[in-house]
Design a protein around this motif. Structure first.
Motif, PDB file in Angstrom:
ATOM      1  N   LYS A   5       0.826  -1.202   0.000  1.00 14.06           N
ATOM      2  CA  LYS A   5       0.000   0.000   0.000  1.00 14.06           C
ATOM      3  C   LYS A   5       0.867   1.261   0.000  1.00 14.06           C
ATOM      4  O   LYS A   5       0.481   2.299  -0.522  1.00 14.06           O
ATOM      5  N   GLU A  49      -8.850   6.856 -18.194  1.00 15.26           N
ATOM      6  CA  GLU A  49      -9.309   5.485 -17.953  1.00 15.26           C
ATOM      7  C   GLU A  49      -8.193   4.638 -17.347  1.00 15.26           C
ATOM      8  O   GLU A  49      -8.424   3.836 -16.445  1.00 15.26           O
ATOM      9  N   PHE A  98      -8.287   2.981 -13.590  1.00 12.00           N
ATOM     10  CA  PHE A  98      -8.037   1.555 -13.398  1.00 12.00           C
ATOM     11  C   PHE A  98      -6.961   1.334 -12.339  1.00 12.00           C
ATOM     12  O   PHE A  98      -7.150   0.573 -11.388  1.00 12.00           O
ATOM     13  N   TRP A  99      -5.830   2.010 -12.489  1.00  6.59           N
ATOM     14  CA  TRP A  99      -4.751   1.781 -11.527  1.00  6.59           C
ATOM     15  C   TRP A  99      -5.133   2.255 -10.139  1.00  6.59           C
ATOM     16  O   TRP A  99      -4.699   1.684  -9.134  1.00  6.59           O
ATOM     17  N   THR A 148      -8.211   2.033  -8.890  1.00  5.94           N
ATOM     18  CA  THR A 148      -9.077   0.969  -8.355  1.00  5.94           C
ATOM     19  C   THR A 148      -8.254  -0.228  -7.910  1.00  5.94           C
ATOM     20  O   THR A 148      -8.450  -0.777  -6.823  1.00  5.94           O
ATOM     21  N   ILE A 149      -7.315  -0.616  -8.774  1.00 10.34           N
ATOM     22  CA  ILE A 149      -6.481  -1.773  -8.474  1.00 10.34           C
ATOM     23  C   ILE A 149      -5.670  -1.552  -7.192  1.00 10.34           C
ATOM     24  O   ILE A 149      -5.363  -2.474  -6.459  1.00 10.34           O
ATOM     25  N   ASN A 150      -5.350  -0.284  -6.929  1.00 11.94           N
ATOM     26  CA  ASN A 150      -4.592   0.016  -5.723  1.00 11.94           C
ATOM     27  C   ASN A 150      -5.490   0.398  -4.546  1.00 11.94           C
ATOM     28  O   ASN A 150      -5.028   1.001  -3.579  1.00 11.94           O
ATOM     29  N   GLY A 151      -6.775   0.085  -4.676  1.00  8.07           N
ATOM     30  CA  GLY A 151      -7.643   0.184  -3.511  1.00  8.07           C
ATOM     31  C   GLY A 151      -8.311   1.528  -3.283  1.00  8.07           C
ATOM     32  O   GLY A 151      -8.866   1.758  -2.209  1.00  8.07           O
ATOM     33  N   PRO A 160     -14.378   4.252  -5.337  1.00  7.55           N
ATOM     34  CA  PRO A 160     -14.895   4.883  -6.560  1.00  7.55           C
ATOM     35  C   PRO A 160     -15.082   6.400  -6.387  1.00  7.55           C
ATOM     36  O   PRO A 160     -14.798   7.177  -7.299  1.00  7.55           O
ATOM     37  N   ALA A 186       0.539   7.084 -12.914  1.00  7.91           N
ATOM     38  CA  ALA A 186      -0.079   5.820 -12.481  1.00  7.91           C
ATOM     39  C   ALA A 186       0.573   5.315 -11.197  1.00  7.91           C
ATOM     40  O   ALA A 186      -0.086   4.701 -10.358  1.00  7.91           O
TER      41      ALA A 186
END
Ligand SMILES: Nc1ncnc2c1ncn2[C@@H]1O[C@H](COP(=O)(O)OP(=O)(O)O)[C@@H](O)[C@H]1O
Ligand SMILES: [Mg+2]
Lengths: 311, 239
Positions: free
Chosen positions: A76, A95, A99-100, A102-105, A108, A147
Motif C-alpha cells: 500500500k 481510464e 483503473f490503476w 481501483t487496483i490500488n484500492g 470509486p 499511475a
C-alpha cells in the motif's frame, strides 16, 4: 526512522547472480539514487522491493512492515514506475488512471479527484481523454509516473524514467521528481545518467555486478580518496617545452597532450590556473577552449571499477 | 469486487477498441457462416456450428494465452501484481472476462446463423447455453494453461492454430468422416471441437436430450479444470 530498509537482499537467475546481498536505507523525504551501468542489477533490486520477485535471501522493510510478512500493508505504501510504461494503449489517460487507482484500492468516490491530482502533477490534464497510443514517448513516461502516484504512496520506485526521451520531457520529469520530494515523498531512483543522479539525488549508491560498491551523499562520494581535478586546454601552437614547463608547476601531477588537447591533472586545478595561463601566453600559443573538470560520479565509477558507465 | 470488475471492464474495452481483434472475433466468423450457408442443407448445419466452435476456440486460446503474455510484455501484469490486488482477484477477473467474451461471441454467431442465414433451429436453447459454457470453460483452461507454460505470442498462436485446426478439420466437423481411416476417427473421438459441434447439432436440430451428453460434458469440464489449475498455479509461481 526509515521508509525503506533493505538488508542483505539476494537474487539469482540460475547461475546469474543479479543481486548479491545489498543493504541500504531510505529516509522519509529523500531521493535515493542507484547509479549503475546496464545489467548492474538495478531493475532486479526494484522488483524485489516491489514484491514482484521473491528474494533468495535478505529482507525488505517498508515503513514498519516486512514486505514478506505483511505484503498488503507494505505494498500500500509503494508506488512503482517501471522502466517501460506499463499502460493500456487503447484506453485514455484518464481510464488508465482510474483503473490503476481501483487496483490500488481507491474507492470509486475518490477516483475523480485522484486522477485530476496526478494529471496535474505530470502536466497532462489537457490530454486526459486522449488514448495513450496517441501519446509521444515522453508523455507515456509522464503518465507512467502518474499511475505510480495515483494512490498517494509514501515511497515511489522509479526505474530509469528518462531513458530515450526528448530533453523537454526529461526536464519535466526531473522537475516533477524534485517537486515530489519537496512534498515529502521518498523516492528510489535508478539511472545510468550521471548528470541526473548528481542533480537530483540526496544520496547515491553506486551499483555494479549486483553489489553496491559505494554509498553516501554526493559530497561524501566525491571526496572519497585522493581525487584529482582536470584542466582541459585546447591549444593552437602548443609545444613540448610548454608542456614541460607546466608539468613543473607546484601542484601539477601529470600533463598529457594529444592533438592540441592538453590535460592537466592536479590536486586542485584553480590555484594553478593563473600560472598556466601565463606560461601559455609566454609560449606564444593561443587557447581556443578551456574547461575545468571537477571529480564527478562518472570519474568515481571509472576509478572504482576501471570501466565507464556506458560501455 | 471493484477490482475484479475493473479488470473485466478494462480487458473488454481494450478488445473492443481494437478493430483488428473485433474483425477476427466477429466479422470473419460471420462472413464464414454466410459462406457455409450456401452448402447443401444437410452439410451446412454442421458446418456453421463448426465455424462457431472453431472461432470460439481460437479466440479463447489465443486471448487467454495472448493477453497475459502481452500484459507481461507491457508490464501491466507486473504493475497489477505489485499492487494490493490479490492474485486470485486478478485471475478471477481474467477468467470472467474471457468467459464472457467467449459466450457473447458464441451467442452472436448462433443468433446470426438463425436470423440472418436461416438455420432451422427451434429448440434446446438452455441446453445449448450449458454446452457452450462448458466448451468455453474448457477452451479457457487450454488458453490459461498455455499462458503459464508458453513464452512468446508466436508460440501461443502456433499452438492455438494446431489444436483448433486439427480438432476441427480432422474432427469431422466440416466433412463427414464415417468412412475415414481409424486414425481420423480417433481424432474425432477426442476432439473437443467435434464433441461440441455434434452436441450442439443434436440439441438444436434433433432436440436431443442433455442426459445423453453428460459423459462428454463431464470429460470436457474435467480437462478444462485440470488445465486451468495447472496454468493458474504456474502463473502464480512465476510472480
Ligand atoms: N527475469 C530474468 N531472468 C533471467 N535473468 C535476468 C532476469 N532479469 C534480469 N536478469 C539478469 O540479471 C542481471 C541484472 O539485470 P537488471 O536488474 O535488469 O539490470 P539493470 O536494471 O541494472 O540494467 C542481468 O544480467 C540480466 O540479464
Ligand atoms: Mg534496468
Amino acid at each position: 526512522m526509515s521508509i525503506l530498509d533493505v538488508k542483505d537482499l539476494k537474487k539469482s537467475f540460475g547461475k546469474n547472480h543479479a543481486v548479491r546481498g545489498i543493504s541500504f536505507m531510505v529516509a522519509p523525504g529523500e531521493i535515493f539514487g542507484i547509479l549503475g551501468p546496464n545489467g548492474a542489477g538495478k531493475s532486479t533490486t526494484l522488483s524485489l522491493i516491489a514484491g514482484l520477485l521473491r528474494p533468495d535471501g535478505g529482507r525488505v522493510l517498508i515503513g514498519d512492515y516486512d514486505l514478506h510478512l505483511e505484503p498488503q500493508n507494505a505494498k500500500k505504501m509503494i508506488g512503482i514506475v517501471p522502466q517501460e510504461p506499463a499502460l493500456y494503449p487503447m484506453l485514455s489517460a484518464e481510464e488508465n488512471l482510474r483503473f490503476w487507482g481501483t487496483i490500488n484500492g481507491l474507492r470509486p468516490g475518490d477516483l475523480a479527484n485522484s486522477v485530476k491530482r496526478v494529471l496535474d502533477i505530470v502536466g497532462l490534464s489537457t490530454r486526459a481523454r486522449d488514448r495513450v497510443n496517441t501519446f509521444s514517448g515522453g508523455m507515456k513516461r509522464r503518465l507512467n509516473i502518474a499511475a505510480g502516484l495515483i494512490h498517494q504512496p509514501r515511497l515511489l520506485i522509479m526505474d530509469e524514467p528518462t531513458v530515450g526521451i526528448d530533453p523537454q520531457s526529461r526536464n519535466h520529469i526531473l522537475e516533477t521528481v524534485a517537486n515530489l520530494r519537496d512534498n515529502d515523498m521518498s523516492i528510489v531512483y535508478t539511472s545510468h545518467y550521471v548528470e541526473e543522479v548528481e542533480h537530483l539525488c540526496d544520496r547515491v549508491a553506486i551499483m555494479d555486478h549486483g553489489h553496491l560498491i559505494k554509498e553516501g551523499t554526493l559530497t561524501d562520494l566525491l571526496s572519497h580518496g585522493h581525487r584529482h581535478q582536470t584542466l582541459h586546454l585546447h591549444l593552437h601552437g602548443s609545444s613540448k617545452t610548454l608542456q614541460d614547463l607546466i608539468a613543473q608547476l607546484p601542484g601539477v601531477e601529470q600533463v598529457l597532450t594529444e592533438n592540441g588537447h592538453m590535460r592537466i591533472n592536479a590536486v586542485e586545478a584553480e590555484p594553478i590556473m593563473p600560472n598556466v595561463l601565463q606560461l601559455v601566453k609566454q609560449s606564444g600559443a593561443s587557447i581556443s577552449n578551456i574547461r575545468l573538470e571537477k571529480p564527478n560520479l562518472e570519474s568515481l565509477f571509472l576509478q572504482l571499477t576501471g570501466r565507464g558507465l556506458r560501455d | 469486487m471493484q477490482k475484479i470488475l475493473a479488470i473485466i471492464s478494462v480487458g473488454i474495452r481494450q478488445m473492443v477498441a481494437d478493430p483488428v481483434q473485433m474483425m477476427f472475433l466477429l466479422a470473419l466468423p460471420i462472413l464464414m457462416t454466410w459462406v457455409m450457408s450456401f452448402l447443401p442443407v444437410d452439410a451446412y448445419e454442421m458446418a456453421i456450428l463448426g465455424v462457431l466452435v472453431m472461432f470460439v476456440a481460437l479466440n479463447l486460446i489465443t486471448s487467454a494465452g495472448g493477453y497475459i503474455l502481452e500484459e507481461k510484455e507491457t508490464g501491466t501484469w507486473q504493475r497489477m501484481r505489485a499492487s494490493t490486488t490479490s492474485y486470485w482477484h486478478i485471475i478471477i477477473g481474467y477468467f470472467i472476462r474471457l468467459f464472457v467474451t467467449g459466450l457473447a461471441q458464441a451467442l452472436i454467431l448462433l443468433l446470426s446463423s438463425k436470423y440472418l442465414f436461416g438455420a432451422p433451429w427451434q429448440q434446446g436453447y438452455w441446453a445449448t447455453v450449458l454446452v457452450l459454457s462448458i466448451y468455453i470453460f474448457a477452451m479457457t483452461g487450454v488458453g490459461l494453461f498455455l499462458a503459464g507454460f508458453v513464452k512468446t505470442q508466436g508460440q501461443v498462436q502456433a499452438l492455438a492454430m494446431g489444436v483448433v485446426m486439427v480438432g476441427t478439420m480432422l474432427g469431422g466437423v466440416f466433412f463427414p468422416i464415417d468412412n475415414a481411416s481409424p486414425f481420423i476417427r480417433g481424432i474425432a473421438q477426442i476432439s473437443p471441437q467435434s464433441w461440441a459441434a455434434t452436441a450442439l447439432r443434436d440439441l438444436l436440430t434433433a432436440g436431443g436430450s442433455l442426459s445423453l451428453l453428460m459423459g462428454p460434458l463431464l470429460w470436457m469440464g474435467g480437462i478444462g479444470l485440470v488445465l486451468l489449475a495447472g496454468g493458474v498455479t504456474k502463473l502464480q509461481m512465476e510472480g
